[in-house]
Design a protein around this motif. Sequence first.
Motif, PDB file in Angstrom:
ATOM      1  N   ALA A 244       0.748  -1.084   0.148  1.00  0.00           N
ATOM      2  CA  ALA A 244      -0.040   0.041  -0.214  1.00  0.00           C
ATOM      3  C   ALA A 244       0.778   1.322  -0.021  1.00  0.00           C
ATOM      4  O   ALA A 244       0.686   2.271  -0.723  1.00  0.00           O
ATOM      5  N   PHE A 245       1.719   1.156   0.808  1.00  0.00           N
ATOM      6  CA  PHE A 245       2.737   2.275   0.933  1.00  0.00           C
ATOM      7  C   PHE A 245       3.650   2.623  -0.377  1.00  0.00           C
ATOM      8  O   PHE A 245       3.528   3.682  -0.929  1.00  0.00           O
ATOM      9  N   VAL A 246       4.134   1.834  -0.863  1.00  0.00           N
ATOM     10  CA  VAL A 246       5.225   1.835  -2.081  1.00  0.00           C
ATOM     11  C   VAL A 246       4.066   2.006  -3.330  1.00  0.00           C
ATOM     12  O   VAL A 246       4.579   2.840  -4.079  1.00  0.00           O
ATOM     13  N   GLY A 247       3.195   1.564  -3.290  1.00  0.00           N
ATOM     14  CA  GLY A 247       2.050   1.629  -4.450  1.00  0.00           C
ATOM     15  C   GLY A 247       1.449   2.860  -4.629  1.00  0.00           C
ATOM     16  O   GLY A 247       1.038   3.537  -5.459  1.00  0.00           O
ATOM     17  N   THR A 248       1.595   3.652  -3.190  1.00  0.00           N
ATOM     18  CA  THR A 248       0.987   4.880  -3.151  1.00  0.00           C
ATOM     19  C   THR A 248       2.087   6.119  -3.435  1.00  0.00           C
ATOM     20  O   THR A 248       2.067   6.923  -4.238  1.00  0.00           O
TER      21      THR A 248
ATOM     22  N   TRP B 287       6.008  10.750  -4.598  1.00  0.00           N
ATOM     23  CA  TRP B 287       7.531  10.580  -4.665  1.00  0.00           C
ATOM     24  C   TRP B 287       7.957  10.380  -5.978  1.00  0.00           C
ATOM     25  O   TRP B 287       9.130  10.828  -6.629  1.00  0.00           O
ATOM     26  N   ARG B 288       7.216   9.666  -7.001  1.00  0.00           N
ATOM     27  CA  ARG B 288       7.439   9.295  -8.205  1.00  0.00           C
ATOM     28  C   ARG B 288       7.672  10.340  -9.062  1.00  0.00           C
ATOM     29  O   ARG B 288       8.738  10.642  -9.810  1.00  0.00           O
ATOM     30  N   ASN B 289       6.764  11.499  -8.903  1.00  0.00           N
ATOM     31  CA  ASN B 289       6.790  12.842  -9.689  1.00  0.00           C
ATOM     32  C   ASN B 289       8.226  13.202  -9.622  1.00  0.00           C
ATOM     33  O   ASN B 289       8.747  13.667 -10.380  1.00  0.00           O
ATOM     34  N   PHE B 290       8.596  13.401  -8.255  1.00  0.00           N
ATOM     35  CA  PHE B 290       9.815  14.135  -7.776  1.00  0.00           C
ATOM     36  C   PHE B 290      10.816  13.152  -8.253  1.00  0.00           C
ATOM     37  O   PHE B 290      11.939  13.788  -8.565  1.00  0.00           O
ATOM     38  N   ILE B 291      11.034  12.063  -8.131  1.00  0.00           N
ATOM     39  CA  ILE B 291      12.041  11.067  -8.674  1.00  0.00           C
ATOM     40  C   ILE B 291      12.443  11.448 -10.172  1.00  0.00           C
ATOM     41  O   ILE B 291      13.596  11.577 -10.468  1.00  0.00           O
ATOM     42  N   ASP B 292      11.116  11.451 -11.031  1.00  0.00           N
ATOM     43  CA  ASP B 292      11.377  11.603 -12.481  1.00  0.00           C
ATOM     44  C   ASP B 292      11.979  12.889 -12.762  1.00  0.00           C
ATOM     45  O   ASP B 292      12.786  13.042 -13.625  1.00  0.00           O
ATOM     46  N   ASN B 293      11.644  13.879 -11.895  1.00  0.00           N
ATOM     47  CA  ASN B 293      11.944  15.249 -11.984  1.00  0.00           C
ATOM     48  C   ASN B 293      13.643  15.185 -11.908  1.00  0.00           C
ATOM     49  O   ASN B 293      14.425  15.908 -12.510  1.00  0.00           O
ATOM     50  N   VAL B 294      13.985  14.605 -10.820  1.00  0.00           N
ATOM     51  CA  VAL B 294      15.272  14.655 -10.258  1.00  0.00           C
ATOM     52  C   VAL B 294      16.210  13.794 -11.591  1.00  0.00           C
ATOM     53  O   VAL B 294      17.214  14.339 -12.078  1.00  0.00           O
ATOM     54  N   VAL B 295      15.660  12.684 -11.959  1.00  0.00           N
ATOM     55  CA  VAL B 295      16.609  11.879 -12.931  1.00  0.00           C
ATOM     56  C   VAL B 295      16.886  12.937 -14.275  1.00  0.00           C
ATOM     57  O   VAL B 295      17.991  12.762 -14.702  1.00  0.00           O
TER      58      VAL B 295
ATOM     59  N   ALA C 139      10.026  -0.168 -11.633  1.00  0.00           N
ATOM     60  CA  ALA C 139       9.675  -1.614 -11.961  1.00  0.00           C
ATOM     61  C   ALA C 139       8.211  -1.979 -11.514  1.00  0.00           C
ATOM     62  O   ALA C 139       7.905  -3.079 -11.467  1.00  0.00           O
ATOM     63  N   LEU C 140       7.373  -0.998 -10.572  1.00  0.00           N
ATOM     64  CA  LEU C 140       6.202  -1.299 -10.456  1.00  0.00           C
ATOM     65  C   LEU C 140       5.218  -1.585 -11.730  1.00  0.00           C
ATOM     66  O   LEU C 140       5.403  -0.989 -12.684  1.00  0.00           O
ATOM     67  N   PRO C 141       4.550  -2.736 -11.496  1.00  0.00           N
ATOM     68  CA  PRO C 141       3.657  -3.323 -12.491  1.00  0.00           C
ATOM     69  C   PRO C 141       2.394  -2.463 -12.636  1.00  0.00           C
ATOM     70  O   PRO C 141       2.075  -1.530 -11.875  1.00  0.00           O
ATOM     71  N   LYS C 142       1.817  -2.655 -13.835  1.00  0.00           N
ATOM     72  CA  LYS C 142       0.771  -1.975 -14.344  1.00  0.00           C
ATOM     73  C   LYS C 142      -0.495  -2.642 -13.114  1.00  0.00           C
ATOM     74  O   LYS C 142      -0.575  -3.702 -12.790  1.00  0.00           O
ATOM     75  N   GLY C 143      -1.526  -1.515 -12.874  1.00  0.00           N
ATOM     76  CA  GLY C 143      -2.364  -1.942 -11.793  1.00  0.00           C
ATOM     77  C   GLY C 143      -1.815  -1.769 -10.345  1.00  0.00           C
ATOM     78  O   GLY C 143      -2.664  -1.893  -9.498  1.00  0.00           O
ATOM     79  N   THR C 144      -0.676  -1.201 -10.267  1.00  0.00           N
ATOM     80  CA  THR C 144      -0.025  -1.031  -8.908  1.00  0.00           C
ATOM     81  C   THR C 144      -1.013   0.311  -8.246  1.00  0.00           C
ATOM     82  O   THR C 144      -1.237  -0.063  -6.807  1.00  0.00           O
ATOM     83  N   VAL C 145      -1.235   1.322  -8.953  1.00  0.00           N
ATOM     84  CA  VAL C 145      -2.147   2.380  -8.219  1.00  0.00           C
ATOM     85  C   VAL C 145      -3.455   1.695  -7.690  1.00  0.00           C
ATOM     86  O   VAL C 145      -3.805   2.059  -6.580  1.00  0.00           O
ATOM     87  N   GLU C 146      -4.136   1.045  -8.716  1.00  0.00           N
ATOM     88  CA  GLU C 146      -5.674   0.781  -8.100  1.00  0.00           C
ATOM     89  C   GLU C 146      -5.316  -0.363  -7.019  1.00  0.00           C
ATOM     90  O   GLU C 146      -6.205  -0.433  -6.053  1.00  0.00           O
ATOM     91  N   ARG C 147      -4.477  -1.284  -6.978  1.00  0.00           N
ATOM     92  CA  ARG C 147      -4.268  -2.108  -5.995  1.00  0.00           C
ATOM     93  C   ARG C 147      -3.951  -1.346  -4.750  1.00  0.00           C
ATOM     94  O   ARG C 147      -4.487  -1.820  -3.459  1.00  0.00           O
TER      95      ARG C 147
ATOM     96  N   LEU D 105      -5.917  -1.510  -1.006  1.00  0.00           N
ATOM     97  CA  LEU D 105      -5.367  -2.034   0.139  1.00  0.00           C
ATOM     98  C   LEU D 105      -5.652  -0.720   1.228  1.00  0.00           C
ATOM     99  O   LEU D 105      -5.867  -1.104   2.305  1.00  0.00           O
ATOM    100  N   VAL D 106      -5.266   0.306   0.847  1.00  0.00           N
ATOM    101  CA  VAL D 106      -5.687   1.442   1.815  1.00  0.00           C
ATOM    102  C   VAL D 106      -6.979   1.542   2.058  1.00  0.00           C
ATOM    103  O   VAL D 106      -7.193   1.887   3.422  1.00  0.00           O
TER     104      VAL D 106
END
Length: 482
Positions: free
Chosen positions: A308-312, A318-326, A348-356, A360-361
Amino acid sequence: MAADLDLVYSSAAAQLRLFRERKLSPVEMLDAQIARANEVEPKVNAIAWQFFDEAREAAKRAEDRYMQREARPLEGIALAVKDDTDVEGKVTASGSVLFKDYVAPVSHPMVQRYVDAGAIVHMKTTVPEFCMAGVTKSALWGVTRNPWNLDYTPAGSSGGSGAALAAGMCTLATGSDSAGSIRLPASVNGVYGFKAPYGRFPTVVPWALAPQSVYGPMARSVGDLAMMYDLGNGPAPYDHTALAKRSLPTRLPDPAGMRIAYSPDLGYAQVDPEVRRNTEAALRHFEALGVAVEEVRIGWTADMVYDAFVGTALTSYWRNFIDNVVDLVTQSDDVSDHFRHMHAIATALPKGTVERAADLVAGMNREIDAIYSAGFDAIVCPTTAVPSVPAEHEAFVDELVINGVKVDGLTGWWLTHPFNLLYLHPIIVAQTGRASNNVPTSIQIIANRYDDVTAFALAAAYERVAPPLFSGNAFPDFRGRN
């Protein structure tokens, strides 16, 4: 000459009273804190940037305001600002060599409100790179250490703020919290921290779009925390998420008759016996106050919470920020291996991670909501699963074992991040004593959605009856091999 510990560890409330009575001047107070910083900072390494000369001039102006009876609510109080938070005209590096020359054009709204109330920003405090770790170290600042035991971390990412408070270098401090970054340092440094519910404190782009990530206060007393709460919260014209201003009642409710649901592990965490022992001792203090304490079972699992935590986090804020830093990286030492691991997990997160993760949350929230629906006023659990981890802990390299069980090196010693997913709950961290390694331990007091008053009422009452840190022989002694 050794610092006057009673002076440098005095509360903002006590200092303000002495300032008004002309028994202490802001200049004397600041000089004592600067002397303390010069004495202990080489051991702790909590200061990213210091502004001592400017601060002395501000303290002189504060002294004049007291003489003219024009003092503001925080007049002359020394404030440490976390180095992910802007102060006008000062560098905000966020622990990154990529941003070591970035000068903030304006102050963060929370900081500006404290400055407008008379606080003096005399330092910015260290953070891990991009605030993405539970320990405070970076290529820019090196390793920050815990004043109670230098072998251990002051946690992160507000580790510099927590360590500066614990070491007596400031009176108040700011933090931010996306996974426990206020609460973890508050815990292991023996101070109080408030994880606000979403919208309580104004924020800035892009974090206004990340409800899991909030800014908030840190202090050595609940009274000081409440003062920062009253002055720092409220709407801002540029933040559509900020709620209407709220003030705590002058007299907080008596907690007698309240009910606490105690979870020793949130259903999934391995918790060190010393942490559990100190937690249960804290619960006895609540019972002495007339609060009913009942152990409850929460049916979360380690996999559920992690996914739940990583998928969120790694698909949103964090993903948006990480992409900007890269996009800014031009050479290998621009970012750390820790950042590269976080980037690898995110990509590496698979498709459907956000929905899963969302599903969970929702399930986690139903369990917590059922507890409050059963008539409980708050949930109490430990903040950390171990008192602390080594100061140089590498989350993706070093093995972390608790009770003989290997746990995730990044999140396995936190019990904070689930409540960044359930982001409407106000949480106060309160100390519960010290472990055998001398590092403080703590509890999280988790009130129902937006019920900030109950969180503060329980914390304030607990503070009155619990043995205090920062008094007698309970000051940090900077022990350890370093």
